[in-house]
Scaffold this active site. Structure first.
Site, PDB file in Angstrom:
ATOM      1  N   ARG A  23       0.753  -1.258   0.051  1.00 57.87           N
ATOM      2  CA  ARG A  23       0.028  -0.119  -0.154  1.00 57.87           C
ATOM      3  C   ARG A  23       0.938   1.165  -0.162  1.00 57.87           C
ATOM      4  O   ARG A  23       0.966   2.051  -0.941  1.00 57.87           O
ATOM      5  CB  ARG A  23      -1.105   0.019   1.272  1.00 57.87           C
ATOM      6  CG  ARG A  23      -2.032   0.799   1.229  1.00 57.87           C
ATOM      7  CD  ARG A  23      -1.874   2.506   1.592  1.00 57.87           C
ATOM      8  NE  ARG A  23      -1.177   2.352   2.932  1.00 57.87           N
ATOM      9  CZ  ARG A  23      -0.731   3.485   3.531  1.00 57.87           C
ATOM     10  NH1 ARG A  23      -0.734   4.816   2.701  1.00 57.87           N
ATOM     11  NH2 ARG A  23      -0.008   3.315   4.812  1.00 57.87           N
ATOM     12  N   ASP A  24       1.462   1.612   1.096  1.00 60.75           N
ATOM     13  CA  ASP A  24       2.247   2.939   1.084  1.00 60.75           C
ATOM     14  C   ASP A  24       3.522   2.700   0.005  1.00 60.75           C
ATOM     15  O   ASP A  24       4.036   3.807  -0.222  1.00 60.75           O
ATOM     16  CB  ASP A  24       2.827   3.147   2.768  1.00 60.75           C
ATOM     17  CG  ASP A  24       2.825   4.454   3.104  1.00 60.75           C
ATOM     18  OD1 ASP A  24       2.916   5.289   2.181  1.00 60.75           O
ATOM     19  OD2 ASP A  24       3.328   4.674   4.272  1.00 60.75           O
ATOM     20  N   HIS A 215       5.196   4.577  12.709  1.00 66.04           N
ATOM     21  CA  HIS A 215       5.112   4.486  11.222  1.00 66.04           C
ATOM     22  C   HIS A 215       6.157   5.558  10.587  1.00 66.04           C
ATOM     23  O   HIS A 215       5.956   6.625  10.705  1.00 66.04           O
ATOM     24  CB  HIS A 215       3.777   4.765  10.718  1.00 66.04           C
ATOM     25  CG  HIS A 215       3.602   4.879   9.212  1.00 66.04           C
ATOM     26  ND1 HIS A 215       3.054   3.533   8.763  1.00 66.04           N
ATOM     27  CD2 HIS A 215       4.182   5.643   8.347  1.00 66.04           C
ATOM     28  CE1 HIS A 215       2.996   3.974   7.508  1.00 66.04           C
ATOM     29  NE2 HIS A 215       3.488   5.296   7.153  1.00 66.04           N
ATOM     30  N   HIS A 217       8.717   7.091   8.209  1.00 69.20           N
ATOM     31  CA  HIS A 217       9.447   7.087   6.840  1.00 69.20           C
ATOM     32  C   HIS A 217      10.892   7.509   6.957  1.00 69.20           C
ATOM     33  O   HIS A 217      11.249   8.037   7.977  1.00 69.20           O
ATOM     34  CB  HIS A 217       8.556   8.299   6.019  1.00 69.20           C
ATOM     35  CG  HIS A 217       7.508   7.982   5.406  1.00 69.20           C
ATOM     36  ND1 HIS A 217       7.188   7.437   4.149  1.00 69.20           N
ATOM     37  CD2 HIS A 217       6.427   7.707   6.052  1.00 69.20           C
ATOM     38  CE1 HIS A 217       5.549   7.001   4.155  1.00 69.20           C
ATOM     39  NE2 HIS A 217       5.331   7.196   5.171  1.00 69.20           N
ATOM     40  N   CYS A 248       3.840   9.497   0.317  1.00 64.88           N
ATOM     41  CA  CYS A 248       2.524   9.847   0.133  1.00 64.88           C
ATOM     42  C   CYS A 248       2.457  10.607  -1.063  1.00 64.88           C
ATOM     43  O   CYS A 248       3.064  11.846  -0.852  1.00 64.88           O
ATOM     44  CB  CYS A 248       1.983  10.391   1.424  1.00 64.88           C
ATOM     45  SG  CYS A 248       0.502  11.117   1.458  1.00 64.88           S
ATOM     46  N   ASN A 257       9.169   4.689   2.886  1.00 64.53           N
ATOM     47  CA  ASN A 257       8.994   4.189   4.202  1.00 64.53           C
ATOM     48  C   ASN A 257      10.263   3.473   4.772  1.00 64.53           C
ATOM     49  O   ASN A 257      11.150   2.966   4.029  1.00 64.53           O
ATOM     50  CB  ASN A 257       7.961   3.038   4.513  1.00 64.53           C
ATOM     51  CG  ASN A 257       6.468   3.388   4.367  1.00 64.53           C
ATOM     52  OD1 ASN A 257       6.039   3.474   3.230  1.00 64.53           O
ATOM     53  ND2 ASN A 257       6.017   3.734   5.616  1.00 64.53           N
TER      54      ASN A 257
END
Ligand code: HMG
Ligand code: MG
Length: 298
Positions: A23-24, A215, A217, A248, A257
């Protein structure tokens, strides 16, 4: 035999690595990656011992065209019993799609900064909380656990440094809505360990540590130090993306990430079990990076 393996993996894991690569990691890729390749990537990740894989998102395909095939991805993967497959759901429409796709868990996502909330989901923080209510109701009715994200917990690409009190407010609001866990997003990777330390000091005064995840990055190479700091403060769930992919699309300067393989190696060095086979993980990371570089060469 399969069951024994699962039990062994679970026993070995002292931290949960929440894989967000599909996803990310992929959402920011400008050229469409074939659904079959996404499916193969997830199937490879499913064999590594990871317990949580964020497989896709059910956001507007106009906003994130790369993940417009979320339903087909969920339909195509071979589900491993020990893995929970999760997806982002920004609104009721997304939740309905996620239920149709039979995800195991969903995530709602808010921001600690007003500007980022507007750029990312086209509404204010308070409006986003209202939009999440029907998502929570549907989740509750279908027994689906809901994770919450707060983006820009220390820094915003538009508003600069964020007051930890503001992050605390949003975190508490999402927990009150019914999220089982809050993932604290250093969306642009600007946090340093002392920022994480300050934020956690404030959050841990009001929220139980087992409800918090990090989370990170890795834009400025701070992610591993921040994760170490989180671990020392009692956090046991860390998000990461195989191959360090991602970012993002609505946060300028948000590069990848932190790479899952780096996080697994960090914990190995610290003597902390992750339950993840780093060789298989590297194969999965290599597979998708290779596909992406071939697409971009064409
Ligand atoms: P909007 O434009 O304000 O809302 O978007 P809308 O209701 O007018 O919808 C626009 C169009 O999308 C409409 O289509 C809707 O039907 C459709 P049209 O009528 O024009 O043909 N639509 C949908 N289609 C499918 N599934 C849906 C859906 N919703 C609307 N769920 C909205 C508001 C929230 C939908 C939009 O802003 C959006 O999808 N944003 C998501 C952006 C995104 O995915 N960002 C990246 C994820 S967050 C992140 O990366 C941070 C994180 O990693 C943590 C960190 O690092 O900090 C989690
Ligand atoms: Mg992110």
């Amino acid at each position: 035999m399969g069951n024994c393996y699962c039990v062994l993996v679970k026993r070995m894991a002292e931290v949960t690595i929440f894989e967000v690569g599909p996803r990310d990691g992929l959402q920011n890729e400008p050229v469409f990656i074939d659904t079959a390749q996404k499916v193969s990537f997830i199937n490879m990740l499913s064999k590594t011992g990871l317990q949580k894989i964020e497989a896709t998102s059910f956001v507007s395909p106009k906003w994130v065209p790369q993940l417009a095939d979320g339903s087909q991805v969920m339909e195509g993967i071979q589900r491993a019993q020990a893995v929970a497959y999760t997806a982002l759901t920004p609104n009721e429409r997304g939740m309905i799609r996620a239920l149709d796709a039979k995800v195991d868990e969903v995530a709602i996502f808010a921001a600690a900064s007003e500007s980022f909330s507007q750029k990312n989901i086209n509404c204010s923080i308070n409006e986003s909380i209202d939009r999440f209510r029907p998502v929570m109701e549907l989740a509750k009715a279908h027994n689906i656990p809901v994770r919450g994200y707060v983006s820009c917990v220390t820094h915003c690409p538009y508003d600069g440094k964020i007051d930890p009190g503001q992050t605390r407010k949003v975190t508490e609001k999402l927990l009150k809505l019914g999220c089982y866990e809050m993932s604290l997003g250093d969306t642009i990777g600007k946090a340093e360990p002392n920022d994480i330390e300050n934020l956690l000091t404030i959050l841990q005064g009001v929220v139980s540590t087992d409800k918090l995840a990090l989370h990170c990055h890795d834009t400025y190479g701070n992610a591993l130090e921040n994760i170490k700091c989180g671990y020392e403060r009692g956090i046991r769930t860390f998000d990461a993306a195989a191959g360090g992919l991602g970012g993002c699309p609505y946060a300028k300067g948000a590069s990848g990430n932190v790479a899952t393989e780096k996080v697994v190696r960090l914990f190995e060095q610290m003597g902390v079990g992750t339950g993840v086979d780093v060789t298989l993980l590297e194969e999965a990371a290599h597979f998708i990076k290779d596909k992406i570089s071939k697409i971009n060469d064409d």
